[in-house]
Each structure stands twice: as C-alpha cells, then as structure tokens.
Write a protein that holds these residues in place. Structure first.
Motif, PDB file in Angstrom:
ATOM      1  N   ILE A 212      14.691  14.413  40.972  1.00 44.11           N
ATOM      2  CA  ILE A 212      15.582  13.818  41.960  1.00 44.11           C
ATOM      3  C   ILE A 212      14.826  13.802  43.282  1.00 44.11           C
ATOM      4  O   ILE A 212      14.271  14.815  43.693  1.00 44.11           O
ATOM      5  CB  ILE A 212      16.900  14.615  42.074  1.00 44.11           C
ATOM      6  CG1 ILE A 212      17.648  14.568  40.727  1.00 44.11           C
ATOM      7  CG2 ILE A 212      17.777  14.068  43.206  1.00 44.11           C
ATOM      8  CD1 ILE A 212      18.959  15.345  40.695  1.00 44.11           C
ATOM      9  N   HIS A 247      15.771  19.405  40.858  1.00 40.39           N
ATOM     10  CA  HIS A 247      16.650  18.963  41.945  1.00 40.39           C
ATOM     11  C   HIS A 247      15.900  18.915  43.270  1.00 40.39           C
ATOM     12  O   HIS A 247      14.880  19.580  43.448  1.00 40.39           O
ATOM     13  CB  HIS A 247      17.855  19.892  42.043  1.00 40.39           C
ATOM     14  CG  HIS A 247      18.937  19.530  41.072  1.00 40.39           C
ATOM     15  ND1 HIS A 247      20.176  19.108  41.466  1.00 40.39           N
ATOM     16  CD2 HIS A 247      18.945  19.496  39.726  1.00 40.39           C
ATOM     17  CE1 HIS A 247      20.905  18.836  40.402  1.00 40.39           C
ATOM     18  NE2 HIS A 247      20.191  19.067  39.325  1.00 40.39           N
ATOM     19  N   GLU A 248      16.445  18.131  44.176  1.00 39.10           N
ATOM     20  CA  GLU A 248      15.888  18.080  45.527  1.00 39.10           C
ATOM     21  C   GLU A 248      16.555  19.162  46.391  1.00 39.10           C
ATOM     22  O   GLU A 248      15.936  19.722  47.291  1.00 39.10           O
ATOM     23  CB  GLU A 248      16.126  16.695  46.136  1.00 39.10           C
ATOM     24  CG  GLU A 248      15.309  16.467  47.379  1.00 39.10           C
ATOM     25  CD  GLU A 248      15.350  15.019  47.835  1.00 39.10           C
ATOM     26  OE1 GLU A 248      16.267  14.277  47.437  1.00 39.10           O
ATOM     27  OE2 GLU A 248      14.455  14.628  48.608  1.00 39.10           O
ATOM     28  N   ASP A 249      17.819  19.455  46.115  1.00 37.36           N
ATOM     29  CA  ASP A 249      18.537  20.492  46.856  1.00 37.36           C
ATOM     30  C   ASP A 249      17.807  21.822  46.782  1.00 37.36           C
ATOM     31  O   ASP A 249      17.309  22.205  45.725  1.00 37.36           O
ATOM     32  CB  ASP A 249      19.939  20.698  46.254  1.00 37.36           C
ATOM     33  CG  ASP A 249      20.884  19.547  46.599  1.00 37.36           C
ATOM     34  OD1 ASP A 249      20.582  18.786  47.530  1.00 37.36           O
ATOM     35  OD2 ASP A 249      21.917  19.438  45.918  1.00 37.36           O
ATOM     36  N   ARG A 250      17.787  22.513  47.898  1.00 35.87           N
ATOM     37  CA  ARG A 250      17.241  23.872  47.904  1.00 35.87           C
ATOM     38  C   ARG A 250      18.398  24.857  47.822  1.00 35.87           C
ATOM     39  O   ARG A 250      19.450  24.635  48.408  1.00 35.87           O
ATOM     40  CB  ARG A 250      16.482  24.119  49.215  1.00 35.87           C
ATOM     41  CG  ARG A 250      15.247  23.253  49.354  1.00 35.87           C
ATOM     42  CD  ARG A 250      14.110  23.884  48.599  1.00 35.87           C
ATOM     43  NE  ARG A 250      13.006  22.969  48.419  1.00 35.87           N
ATOM     44  CZ  ARG A 250      11.750  23.377  48.287  1.00 35.87           C
ATOM     45  NH1 ARG A 250      11.470  24.669  48.329  1.00 35.87           N
ATOM     46  NH2 ARG A 250      10.793  22.512  48.097  1.00 35.87           N
ATOM     47  N   VAL A 251      18.193  25.951  47.087  1.00 40.42           N
ATOM     48  CA  VAL A 251      19.219  26.989  46.997  1.00 40.42           C
ATOM     49  C   VAL A 251      18.608  28.332  47.383  1.00 40.42           C
ATOM     50  O   VAL A 251      17.401  28.525  47.299  1.00 40.42           O
ATOM     51  CB  VAL A 251      19.819  27.078  45.570  1.00 40.42           C
ATOM     52  CG1 VAL A 251      20.586  25.812  45.219  1.00 40.42           C
ATOM     53  CG2 VAL A 251      18.740  27.347  44.540  1.00 40.42           C
ATOM     54  N   THR A 252      19.469  29.253  47.790  1.00 34.40           N
ATOM     55  CA  THR A 252      18.992  30.569  48.171  1.00 34.40           C
ATOM     56  C   THR A 252      18.520  31.334  46.947  1.00 34.40           C
ATOM     57  O   THR A 252      19.116  31.249  45.888  1.00 34.40           O
ATOM     58  CB  THR A 252      20.131  31.364  48.832  1.00 34.40           C
ATOM     59  OG1 THR A 252      20.746  30.524  49.795  1.00 34.40           O
ATOM     60  CG2 THR A 252      19.601  32.593  49.523  1.00 34.40           C
ATOM     61  N   PHE A 261      14.433  30.367  50.307  1.00 41.25           N
ATOM     62  CA  PHE A 261      14.900  29.184  49.612  1.00 41.25           C
ATOM     63  C   PHE A 261      13.986  28.830  48.465  1.00 41.25           C
ATOM     64  O   PHE A 261      12.779  29.039  48.519  1.00 41.25           O
ATOM     65  CB  PHE A 261      15.031  28.000  50.564  1.00 41.25           C
ATOM     66  CG  PHE A 261      16.225  28.176  51.413  1.00 41.25           C
ATOM     67  CD1 PHE A 261      17.470  27.863  50.902  1.00 41.25           C
ATOM     68  CD2 PHE A 261      16.132  28.726  52.668  1.00 41.25           C
ATOM     69  CE1 PHE A 261      18.598  28.085  51.652  1.00 41.25           C
ATOM     70  CE2 PHE A 261      17.255  28.949  53.421  1.00 41.25           C
ATOM     71  CZ  PHE A 261      18.484  28.626  52.920  1.00 41.25           C
ATOM     72  N   GLN A 264      15.764  24.366  42.222  1.00 39.16           N
ATOM     73  CA  GLN A 264      16.636  24.529  41.074  1.00 39.16           C
ATOM     74  C   GLN A 264      16.262  23.536  39.970  1.00 39.16           C
ATOM     75  O   GLN A 264      15.985  22.377  40.243  1.00 39.16           O
ATOM     76  CB  GLN A 264      18.095  24.296  41.479  1.00 39.16           C
ATOM     77  CG  GLN A 264      19.083  24.619  40.366  1.00 39.16           C
ATOM     78  CD  GLN A 264      20.531  24.495  40.813  1.00 39.16           C
ATOM     79  OE1 GLN A 264      21.022  23.415  41.052  1.00 39.16           O
ATOM     80  NE2 GLN A 264      21.216  25.620  40.935  1.00 39.16           N
TER      81      GLN A 264
END
Lengths: 320, 320
Positions: A212, A247-252, A261, A264
C-alpha cells in the motif's frame, strides 16, 4: 470468430503436433522471441515454441525487481531441466524508477505495464532482430477484451513499434482457442513440472500489488520477506490463495524496551472456488501466532501483524 | 515524602471520614470544582468531594467529542443515581479544531491535553469563581512524574492561570496516598456502581488514540461505531482489553458489485495481567467472522476488518 476447444475435447497430442507445424511454417528460418513470466500460459507457449523452433526462439524472463524470493532462478531452473535456455533480463532499475512517487494503485499498474512493453520488452524485440512474437493469449483474454473488462491492446503500439514498421512483425498466439483448464492439460502433456500448476494465483503487478503506497526496493524487500514466511507456513493449508500485504500506516511498537513506530503486515488467506466470492480461512490460532512471531523476527521494521477476517464481498482478494 | 496506604491496610470507613473532614475544613464556605472523566480515580474524588461539600462542589464532565457512544449520558446517569449532579460541558468543536491537520500521535496527545487544561477546564475554573480544585492524583502518578515517565505538571500553568494569581487557588488531592487497587476499594465503599470497576482500560486521548492519521468528527464517528460492535461482541470474552482501530490506508473493496476503495478497521483483543506483556486472545473463528460481518454492515465506508495476531512486545496494546 475464434473456435473454442473445450478442455475435455482437447486431444493434446494432435494439438501439439498441429501447433508445432503451424509455428514452424510461419516462422520459417526467421527469428522469434517470447517473454516468459513463469505463469502457466507463457510457460506452455515457451515449450510449444521451442519444440517448433529450437534455438530460433529466444525466451526472456524480465526481472522487474517485484518478484518473490528466488522466482527468476526457479523459473530458469525449471526450464533448464526441460532443455530450454531462458535469458534473464535485469530491469529492476527501470521498473523502480517508473514507480517512484506513484501511490495510486491504477497508476502503479500502468507504470509497470508501460515499463514492461514500451521500455524493456520493446527494446528486446528490436535488439533481437526477431520479427515473430509468441504470446500466451488465451480465449478468456479475448472475451474480456471484447466485454471491456480488459483494455484493447494493440501489441505493436504497446511495444512502441511504429505501425508502418509493424508490417514486418508477426504475432503468433497458439493458445488462443483454449481456456485455463485446457492450457493446464496442455502444459502437463508438454511436460511442465507439477509446481507450476499447483502455484497459488499471483497478480500481474507481482509484489507491487502487495504494497500500500509507494513501491520502493526497500518496501518490496519487506513484503517479499513476509511473503516467504506466509507461503512457507501456509503451503499445506489447502487454501485458494494466501498473501502478505505491507501497510503504509505506522503503528506503535517496542524496540529494545522503547516505544517506537514500526510497520504492519496484513496476512490474508482465502477459501474460494473461483475468486468471485471468498471467505477467510479459519486457520488454527497457533498457526496465526507462529506466523506473526516469525514475521516480526524475520522482517526488519515490522512490529505488528494482522489477519484479515472479512469475506469477499465487501472485501476483495487483494488490497491494492 | 508521601506516606503510602497499601490497599490491604486501607480502612475505608475511617479514610472517608478523615478525608471528608479535611476537605470541609480546607474549603470552608468557599466554592470547589472538579472534572469527572468517568474513570475510577475522578469518580472516587467526585463522591468524596460531594460528601464533604454538597452543592459547594461543581462537577463537570467535558464532552470532547472523542468519547465512546453514550459515554457522557452513562456517566451522568450513574452519578444522578448517586445523588450527584454532573454538568456536561460541550467542547467538541474546540477539540476538533485543535486536532485539525494533526497526524503525529504525540502532537495529537498534546493538542488534547492543551485544549482540556488551558482552554476548556481553565475557562470553567475561572468562570466558576471556585478557588479549590479537587484532583484524582494517585501515588502512581507521583512516582511516574518523579521517574520522568510522566511530565512534571504544574497544574496552574497548565490551566493558563498566572502564578501570581495562583496564590488564591488551592489544589486538593485526597487520593494521593493510594494506588489503583486502593482507589477501587475506596470507590466500592463510596457506592460506585460495579460497571465502573469492570470497565476495560480506555486511553486518555479516548477514541483519538484509535484513529491512525488525522482526527476528524467523521473518522471518530467511524471508529466509535466499530467500537460499539467490538465491545458488545467481546464483553463476555474475559479478555484484558479489546479495541477497534481505524486505519488511514485505503484498501480495495466491492460496493454494489464494483471495485471501490474503502476503509479498514483493525480489531485487537488482548490477554494480559498488567499490560506489560500481552498476547492476542485466541477468539473462536466464528466470533471473528461475525465481528467482521457486523462491522462492515454497521459502519459506512468500511470494507475490510483485520484481527491483530502479534504479541506485546514487539507490538503495543494500542496502535497510536
């Protein structure tokens, strides 16, 4: 109007004989070229073509940098065992430079298609001096073009070959009367290894369809490593298809006891007959946990793994 | 040095009597104010304060627009049943305007803290004329401030009240000798309803911590609707915590038989003792599928639902 040959009516022995004669008589003592992706259509055409033409047919595998781990080597090895030499053309830089900064899924697809036909394969065709192109077009491709699902492709235009100049070129499509099941039957008769038929579906844009956002060498490498774990752990699960998505979203996440960060990976594994509808495979929870553990261990920068639990529709098989 | 009262040594009856006397004597015939969040600390302080001061204590619930469905109403109803009037202060617009365009998780937290103290609660304190603030600070908060885990908070500075002017203000922290288990014991003795103790942990920034990327009223509404489904289906599962997260990434989905982009919700459900380590709860697959089905049905724009299968570490409980 193309006359369909249904798989159950396909007499592979006489079909092979007929097509080999046809290819021979059309190419004569000229040169031919074809691009092999490792899929069953292009693999069957490669074997038919070599039976007819031997060294008069040049077969290329375009390494676009978007394939799974060792994919080029595996394909080359398969065909070496069958006595067919496949030339691997390194074109990673051309593909990644075309994909740079592109985030829209349709534009990514277009960048890959354009780079393949216009830049890489077009150049190979011109440089080879071959005037005959062998293509693995099947009847379903024709139907979908007529129905407007696929775009009408003028191959020469795609290759950047001038229509004037194109008079000298010939396209050979020996599989055009068959559908997928017919091609599988033919491939088996031609001696294609089992692995090629058992492979789960893999999209045209390869791992670029599993990222993504922007496609970079680093991000492809990340999803490639995750894909290796997923394909290894799920190869015996009997599912229709399984895949890893970056994914492009970063998560903790935690790195060395500190909040930080990370990336995912989403895993999807589908039960399906024909891909039109699908449900998530109810994998044992122990497998899911093992998969997550191996992915965060094997893939730098990944701190979180999810499993898709939605049905198609409203989901789709792939995410991009 | 604050003398700790361990939960097992806490004699709630004499503690309540002592604190009520203390609050009474310090406030005299003045006015006091406190902010109630619905958590167990601020709830216990509210009940203690009202026992001591009755109508001299004004209790406010700041509606920041980031709470779960019906959260303000539930808290107001709880306290009405206990004879305590809670004033709901509508401040949604102030919070959303502070959050506009903010995507960094730390900046989101900071925007919420600043809006709460400096803008909303600061204004309420000044307008109320109250010179006494009741706060639910517990010993763990003090420890964490000393250890540098939490920032040192000068409450008056946070409220935007000038240090000169602050000489007229007094902070009362009647729970400061207790830890969480002591506060729970106290709350029970004060008659707090069971629901307040059984509630799963919920982060300070509320649903803003459950949205990856920008926090808007629409995106909060999306994750609120998903949270309702998750909390309803998992309320009896015995897990430590469960939550829904709205991703920023768009994924392909089908709407009315057409390919279209949609949003993805990630569900997390944790087994844990103390939140320091955690493992994903092995929910039955039928529950996972039902949850996905209800979410895509109930939440407009969502086409895909995932379940997190990673352990902490390297994951964390929350994603933002």
């Amino acid at each position: 109007m193309i006359r369909e040959i249904p798989a159950k009516e396909l007499d592979t022995e006489s079909f092979i004989k007929e097509k080999v004669e046809e290819i021979k008589s059309r190419v004569g003592d000229g040169q031919a070229i074809n691009a092999l992706s490792g899929g069953v259509d292009s693999s069957a055409v490669t074997l038919l073509g070599h039976r007819a033409l031997g060294d008069q047919l040049k077969t290329v595998f375009v390494e676009n940098g978007l394939m799974r781990a060792n994919e080029a080597e595996q394909v080359v090895d398969f065909f070496r065992d069958l006595g067919v030499k496949v030339e691997v053309v390194a074109a990673q830089e051309e593909f990644f430079s075309a994909l740079k900064g592109v985030t829209d899924p349709e534009e990514k697809r277009e960048a890959i298609t354009q780079t393949f036909y216009r830049q890489v394969f077009g150049r190979l065709v011109r440089e080879s001096g071959a005037k005959h192109l062998l293509q693995g077009t099947i009847l379903t491709d024709v139907d979908e073009t007529v129905a407007g699902i696929k775009r009408q492709h003028n191959v020469f235009e795609q290759l950047g070959i001038d229509p004037q100049e194109a008079f000298g070129y010939h396209i050979l499509e020996p599989l055009i009367q068959l559908r997928k099941d017919g091609v599988r039957k033919l491939g088996k008769a031609l001696g294609l290894p089992q692995e090629l038929f058992q492979r789960i579906p893999f999209p045209g844009p390869a791992l670029a369809a599993r990222v993504i956002g922007e496609v970079t060498p680093e991000r492809i490498d990340t999803v490639r490593k995750a894909t290796e774990v997923v394909e290894r752990l799920l190869s015996d699960c009997g599912a229709f298809q399984y895949l890893a998505i970056l994914h492009e979203d970063r998560v903790t996440g935690m790195r060395e006891s500190r909040r930080d960060f990370g990336q995912q990976i989403e895993v999807r594994c589908w039960n399906s007959i024909d891909a039109r509808t699908a449900t998530p495979t109810p994998l044992p929870f122990a497998i899911l946990e093992q998969m997550a553990e191996e992915i965060v261990y094997a893939v730098p920068g990944v701190v979180s793994v999810t499993y898709n639990i939605t049905s198609k529709p409203p989901s789709t098989i792939e995410a991009v």
